[in-house]
Design a protein around this motif. Structure first.
Motif, PDB file in Angstrom:
ATOM      1  N   ARG A  36       7.011  -5.291   5.930  1.00  0.00           N
ATOM      2  CA  ARG A  36       5.802  -5.784   6.592  1.00  0.00           C
ATOM      3  C   ARG A  36       6.185  -6.545   7.851  1.00  0.00           C
ATOM      4  O   ARG A  36       7.090  -7.392   7.831  1.00  0.00           O
ATOM      5  N   GLU A  70       1.729  -4.491  10.341  1.00  0.00           N
ATOM      6  CA  GLU A  70       2.267  -3.156  10.100  1.00  0.00           C
ATOM      7  C   GLU A  70       2.941  -3.123   8.736  1.00  0.00           C
ATOM      8  O   GLU A  70       3.521  -4.114   8.301  1.00  0.00           O
ATOM      9  N   GLU A 118       5.332  -0.459   6.040  1.00  0.00           N
ATOM     10  CA  GLU A 118       6.056   0.771   5.729  1.00  0.00           C
ATOM     11  C   GLU A 118       6.521   0.706   4.280  1.00  0.00           C
ATOM     12  O   GLU A 118       6.914  -0.363   3.796  1.00  0.00           O
ATOM     13  N   GLY A 120       4.673   5.702   6.546  1.00  0.00           N
ATOM     14  CA  GLY A 120       4.828   5.087   7.856  1.00  0.00           C
ATOM     15  C   GLY A 120       5.235   6.171   8.830  1.00  0.00           C
ATOM     16  O   GLY A 120       4.847   7.337   8.673  1.00  0.00           O
ATOM     17  N   LYS A 158      -1.394  -8.387  14.959  1.00  0.00           N
ATOM     18  CA  LYS A 158      -1.184  -7.050  14.423  1.00  0.00           C
ATOM     19  C   LYS A 158      -0.401  -7.130  13.119  1.00  0.00           C
ATOM     20  O   LYS A 158       0.464  -7.989  12.953  1.00  0.00           O
TER      21      LYS A 158
END
Length: 247
Positions: free
Chosen positions: A40, A125, A127, A189, A123
């Protein structure tokens, strides 16, 4: 005539039968269990980085009550800074689902950390990655800095580039200027990516080690073979936080 028909039937069946996959096409060692690691990355507003990390430090015990935190870092060099990068371990996807549901019901976590800190982030993200079959997650014996190197490989997966990639990594390990922490292959991802996490005593020792590697014929030969499958690569120098299990 009956014998002829029987032979013809067998011939037609052979034509329509799905082709059997030969073992030589196997993609190598399979994932042996469901354990995976979630990467993360939170991009934070520059003026809020310290505040965010301090808030997480105060509440980390609430989050680790549900799943294991492998490591938590801030990005020092490489790409966009003001990033918090962390790795979480899960037994399987059902485990992660249970954790997310539990966190959504945890009022203390929601009210004391999540809601107040959402405004600090630009933001998020995520994976999902697996450790490659030939690598175990290692923990350095002392504090240092970490380097996350991300390789974007040509499509095909470890069946195509796995052996040469392993040789290139091991060639660097042999030199001993850094410690290999883990090699992760992305499942969800941006695909065809491999993340290699290294530990260094310092940024200067890393630089000295890289110069040494560039002059070692074993490394040069292994890398030359591996780069034929490489599309691009990038790295980040990571500083572990005070509450990170990996120091």
């Amino acid at each position: 005539m009956l014998l002829l028909r029987s032979g013809l039937t067998r011939a037609l069946a052979a034509r329509t039968r799905p082709p059997q996959v030969c073992s030589s096409f196997a993609t190598g060692p399979r994932q042996s269990d469901g354990t995976f690691y979630e990467f993360r990355t939170y991009s934070l507003k520059p003026s809020t980085m310290n505040q965010f990390l301090e808030n997480f430090k105060k509440n980390v015990h609430r989050r680790t009550a549900y799943s294991e935190l492998v490591g938590y870092w801030s990005a020092e060099f490489g790409g966009r800074v003001n990033k918090a990068f962390h790795i979480w371990k899960y037994d399987n996807f059902a485990h992660r689902t249970e954790v997310r549901k539990a966190l959504a019901k945890d009022k203390e976590w929601q009210e004391q950390f999540l809601i107040p800190n959402l405004a600090l982030m630009d933001k998020q993200e995520s994976e999902i990655t697996y450790l490659v079959p030939w690598c175990k997650l290692e923990k350095p014996a002392k504090e240092g800095v970490y380097e996350l190197v991300t390789f974007h490989m040509k499509p095909g997966g470890p069946a195509v580039w796995g052996d040469t990639f392993k040789k290139a990594i091991n060639a660097h390990v042999i030199l001993g200027y850094s410690k290999l922490v883990g090699v992760f292959h992305t499942e969800y991802g941006e695909l065809n990516r491999v993340h290699v996490l290294w530990w260094h005593e310092s940024a200067d020792s890393r630089a000295a080690g890289r110069h040494k590697a560039h002059e070692d014929p074993r490394v040069v030969a292994a890398v030359r073979e591996c780069v034929t499958y490489l599309v691009s690569q990038q790295n980040m120098l990571l500083i572990p936080t005070s509450f990170s299990p990996l120091k």
